[in-house]
Design a protein around this motif. Structure first.
Motif, PDB file in Angstrom:
ATOM      1  N   LEU A 156       0.835  -1.198   0.000  1.00  0.00           N
ATOM      2  CA  LEU A 156       0.000   0.000   0.000  1.00  0.00           C
ATOM      3  C   LEU A 156       0.872   1.251   0.000  1.00  0.00           C
ATOM      4  CD1 LEU A 156      -2.892  -0.835   2.516  1.00  0.00           C
ATOM      5  CD2 LEU A 156      -3.041  -0.646   0.026  1.00  0.00           C
ATOM      6  N   CYS A 157       0.449   2.251  -0.768  1.00  0.00           N
ATOM      7  CA  CYS A 157       1.218   3.501  -0.850  1.00  0.00           C
ATOM      8  C   CYS A 157       1.291   4.205   0.509  1.00  0.00           C
ATOM      9  CB  CYS A 157       0.592   4.432  -1.884  1.00  0.00           C
ATOM     10  SG  CYS A 157       0.794   3.842  -3.577  1.00  0.00           S
ATOM     11  N   SER A 158       0.299   3.962   1.368  1.00  0.00           N
ATOM     12  CA  SER A 158       0.299   4.611   2.693  1.00  0.00           C
ATOM     13  C   SER A 158       1.468   4.156   3.554  1.00  0.00           C
ATOM     14  CB  SER A 158      -1.018   4.320   3.429  1.00  0.00           C
ATOM     15  OG  SER A 158      -1.183   2.912   3.592  1.00  0.00           O
ATOM     16  N   THR A 159       2.067   3.011   3.215  1.00  0.00           N
ATOM     17  CA  THR A 159       3.176   2.493   4.030  1.00  0.00           C
ATOM     18  C   THR A 159       4.534   2.998   3.550  1.00  0.00           C
ATOM     19  OG1 THR A 159       3.485   0.503   2.653  1.00  0.00           O
ATOM     20  CG2 THR A 159       1.862   0.375   4.435  1.00  0.00           C
ATOM     21  N   LEU A 160       4.556   3.758   2.440  1.00  0.00           N
ATOM     22  CA  LEU A 160       5.823   4.236   1.900  1.00  0.00           C
ATOM     23  C   LEU A 160       6.359   5.411   2.715  1.00  0.00           C
ATOM     24  CD1 LEU A 160       5.010   4.256  -1.935  1.00  0.00           C
ATOM     25  CD2 LEU A 160       6.077   2.426  -0.602  1.00  0.00           C
ATOM     26  N   SER A 161       7.672   5.538   2.766  1.00  0.00           N
ATOM     27  CA  SER A 161       8.302   6.686   3.415  1.00  0.00           C
ATOM     28  C   SER A 161       8.175   7.909   2.506  1.00  0.00           C
ATOM     29  CB  SER A 161       9.778   6.404   3.670  1.00  0.00           C
ATOM     30  OG  SER A 161      10.498   6.335   2.446  1.00  0.00           O
ATOM     31  N   GLY A 162       8.527   9.078   3.044  1.00  0.00           N
ATOM     32  CA  GLY A 162       8.474  10.297   2.247  1.00  0.00           C
ATOM     33  C   GLY A 162       9.348  10.204   1.015  1.00  0.00           C
ATOM     34  N   GLU A 190       8.749  22.658  -0.790  1.00  0.00           N
ATOM     35  CA  GLU A 190       9.737  22.122   0.159  1.00  0.00           C
ATOM     36  C   GLU A 190      10.047  20.655  -0.159  1.00  0.00           C
ATOM     37  OE1 GLU A 190      11.465  23.794   2.025  1.00  0.00           O
ATOM     38  OE2 GLU A 190      10.396  25.590   2.642  1.00  0.00           O
ATOM     39  N   PRO A 191      10.532  20.369  -1.351  1.00  0.00           N
ATOM     40  CA  PRO A 191      10.660  18.977  -1.794  1.00  0.00           C
ATOM     41  C   PRO A 191      11.688  18.156  -1.026  1.00  0.00           C
ATOM     42  CG  PRO A 191      11.743  20.450  -3.345  1.00  0.00           C
ATOM     43  CD  PRO A 191      10.996  21.317  -2.381  1.00  0.00           C
ATOM     44  N   THR A 192      12.674  18.799  -0.417  1.00  0.00           N
ATOM     45  CA  THR A 192      13.751  18.023   0.222  1.00  0.00           C
ATOM     46  C   THR A 192      13.505  17.766   1.702  1.00  0.00           C
ATOM     47  OG1 THR A 192      15.055  20.014   0.729  1.00  0.00           O
ATOM     48  CG2 THR A 192      15.431  18.963  -1.396  1.00  0.00           C
ATOM     49  N   ASN A 193      12.402  18.286   2.244  1.00  0.00           N
ATOM     50  CA  ASN A 193      12.202  18.201   3.698  1.00  0.00           C
ATOM     51  C   ASN A 193      12.210  16.777   4.244  1.00  0.00           C
ATOM     52  OD1 ASN A 193      12.226  20.838   4.441  1.00  0.00           O
ATOM     53  ND2 ASN A 193      10.104  20.921   5.132  1.00  0.00           N
ATOM     54  N   ASN A 194      11.561  15.858   3.547  1.00  0.00           N
ATOM     55  CA  ASN A 194      11.402  14.500   4.077  1.00  0.00           C
ATOM     56  C   ASN A 194      12.268  13.473   3.356  1.00  0.00           C
ATOM     57  OD1 ASN A 194       9.251  15.290   5.914  1.00  0.00           O
ATOM     58  ND2 ASN A 194       7.981  15.486   4.099  1.00  0.00           N
ATOM     59  N   LEU A 195      13.258  13.936   2.613  1.00  0.00           N
ATOM     60  CA  LEU A 195      14.057  13.021   1.807  1.00  0.00           C
ATOM     61  C   LEU A 195      15.443  12.815   2.410  1.00  0.00           C
ATOM     62  CD1 LEU A 195      13.310  14.296  -1.817  1.00  0.00           C
ATOM     63  CD2 LEU A 195      11.926  12.832  -0.350  1.00  0.00           C
TER      64      LEU A 195
END
Length: 529
Positions: A452-458, A483-488
């Protein structure tokens, strides 16, 4: 000083996170901890903070570290004083000032008579004006929460500071203060971050993986140079193995063909010599056994090289496995997409910007929207996308298709599996096999297709969106990133950077990450004040 000896952590379900971590953090060291999402960086910081027990190994520290977590939601119901663990001390101080000099209050204060002054000084240093220590953490913005916990450094005066993504929610001004602190402090620091400008301020870089930790004696740029050299050597080994495999297969084929020709000539000679049938059969069997042994020898060598090659390909850097294949905008470069004249917007009749905005965006432009937290960057994006109408001025928009990638990755439907989500963007009627090839190119292997996509990380969600853009053959005329880099992690930031650089269309970015903006070729900006 912190000493880690053979530290291993295993999840409750039995999965190994990392093993045999050996590291010495000396006094005044500034160590940056990097690694891919899921490597266990935040877990290791939590262990160093004393908030999590190791599965195996020993950790020693000469003082209790001050720990700043990445996520602050668990403190939302706490006051600022409670979250900083100074409420009891402050209450005791106030009681003593009132004349209530009890043994309990003196014990709580512990001779820390300057605690209140340090709080004021720390809040002033981090520009936390107008906040009360009794205010709830939940009432603060993300940037204010980060600054409150950073202010705790000056309040507690620890010898060791642990920071988990400290610049995530900070605007440009906040990052500037953080960078100055890192440059000037004599504290011992261990930090997890994807902020490459911040990483370059650290004197040691440590890369964490399942198999341990590798120490590089320099900042992030130095680490990148060393990794580039390692990767060049690795890629050369890979090429040599591939060449050796091709040569081994050629030798195998040539040897078998040569043996078969010899056997055929031998058989003709035997037939001419008129040997008895039993002798002919014996010689035939011997020839077949000889050919079989020859095939076995060569097959063993081929299999050995193939296995070496499989192992090498398995550890090939993820970045090198990804294949970018973007469809690009059909608009000619320079076409006027948006014209803003004296634009402004307000909430509760108060205008957002001191001066009305005037700007033009053309096809092919790469523009950053900059401003402090709360300056209205998201509001401007919504106007550019046509979701909001300016309260004053005009914004003329050409009929263009835009893709908006927000911080919550709203393009992704959490209820769908990864493969189902890919099918949603399959405007070109790709076959199932072709879609799965595209997913594999972006590191979504068979194990991910039904997840499921809901289980993927940012980072995984961002990578999936990039993959979806390669599946959809109706290319966007503009891509808007908030803010594309915030969760990567660093790997996914580099994947995003390569993807953006391969895209030929208009790019609009909200970001405080100057390093990313430079790498993405952003050469113009709209500054909100």
């Amino acid at each position: 000083m912190i000493i880690l000896q053979n530290v291993t952590y295993i999840h409750n379900n039995g999965d190994l996170l990392f093993s045999d971590i050996n590291l010495i953090v000396n006094k005044q060291n500034k160590i940056a901890l990097i690694g891919n999402n899921g490597a266990g960086k935040s877990t290791l910081l939590t262990i160093l903070a004393g908030n999590l027990l190791v599965s195996k190994g020993i950790i020693k520290a000469n003082s209790k570290p001050y720990y700043i977590p990445q996520i602050f939601g668990q403190f939302n119901d706490y006051s600022i004083a409670e979250a900083l663990q100074i409420e009891d001390k402050l209450k005791a101080f106030q009681e003593i000032l009132k004349g209530n000099v009890t043994e309990a209050n003196l014990l709580l204060l512990d001779d820390d008579w300057s605690v209140e002054d340090r709080c004021k000084e720390a809040f002033a240093y981090w520009k936390l004006h107008g906040l009360s220590l009794s205010q709830k953490i939940g009432s603060l913005s993300g940037g204010q929460k980060a600054k409150v916990f950073l202010a705790g450094i000056r309040i507690h005066c620890p010898e060791i500071v642990l920071l988990d993504e400290p610049s995530n929610h900070l605007d440009a001004a906040g990052r500037g203060i953080l960078y100055d602190y890192i440059k000037t402090t004599t504290d011992t620091l261990v930090m997890v971050s994807h902020d490459r400008a911040l990483l370059n301020l650290f004197t040691t870089t440590c890369e964490l993986s399942r198999n341990g930790i590798t120490v590089y004696g320099g900042n992030y740029d130095f680490y990148k140079e060393q990794k580039m050299i390692e990767n060049e050597i690795f890629n050369q080994d890979l090429k040599n193995k591939e060449k050796a495999l091709r040569r081994a297969k050629e030798i195998e084929r040539e040897s078998v063909e040569r043996q078969q020709k010899l056997d055929a000539r031998g058989k003709k000679k035997q037939e001419k010599a008129g040997l008895p049938t039993i002798s002919m059969n014996t010689l035939k069997n011997n020839a077949e056994k000889s050919t079989s042994r020859l095939k076995g020898v060569h097959a063993e060598k081929v299999n050995s090289i193939s296995e070496d090659l499989r192992v090498l390909r398995a550890i090939l850097p993820d970045m090198d496995k990804i294949k970018m294949d973007f469809y690009n905008s059909n608009l000619h470069k320079g076409k006027v997409l948006i014209t803003a004249k004296d634009v402004n917007f307000g909430y509760n009749e108060a205008l957002l910007w001191k001066q009305n905005l005037n700007f033009q965006i053309r096809s092919g432009d790469r523009i950053a929207i900059k401003g402090l937290n709360g300056s209205g960057k998201t509001t401007l994006i919504r106007m550019i996308l046509g979701e909001l109408v300016p309260q004053s001025g005009t914004m003329d928009r050409a009929g263009v298709k835009s893709v908006y990638i927000d911080q919550d990755y709203s393009l992704i439907d959490g209820k769908l599996s990864v493969y189902e989500q890919a099918q949603q963007f399959n405007s070109g009627a790709l076959l199932e096999h072709d879609i799965k090839i595209r997913l594999n190119r972006f590191l979504f292997t068979r194990d991910y297709w039904d997840k499921l996509c809901s289980t993927l990380s940012g980072g995984e969600k961002m990578r999936l969106i990039l993959c979806l853009l390669t599946i959809n053959n109706d290319a966007p005329d503009s891509i808007v990133l908030d803010e594309p880099t915030n969760n990567l992690d660093i790997l996914n930031i580099e994947i995003l950077t390569v993807a953006i650089n391969s895209y030929r269309g208009t790019l609009i970015v909200v970001s405080h990450d100057e390093y990313f903006l430079k790498q993405a070729g952003v050469d113009n900006s709209i500054v909100l004040e």
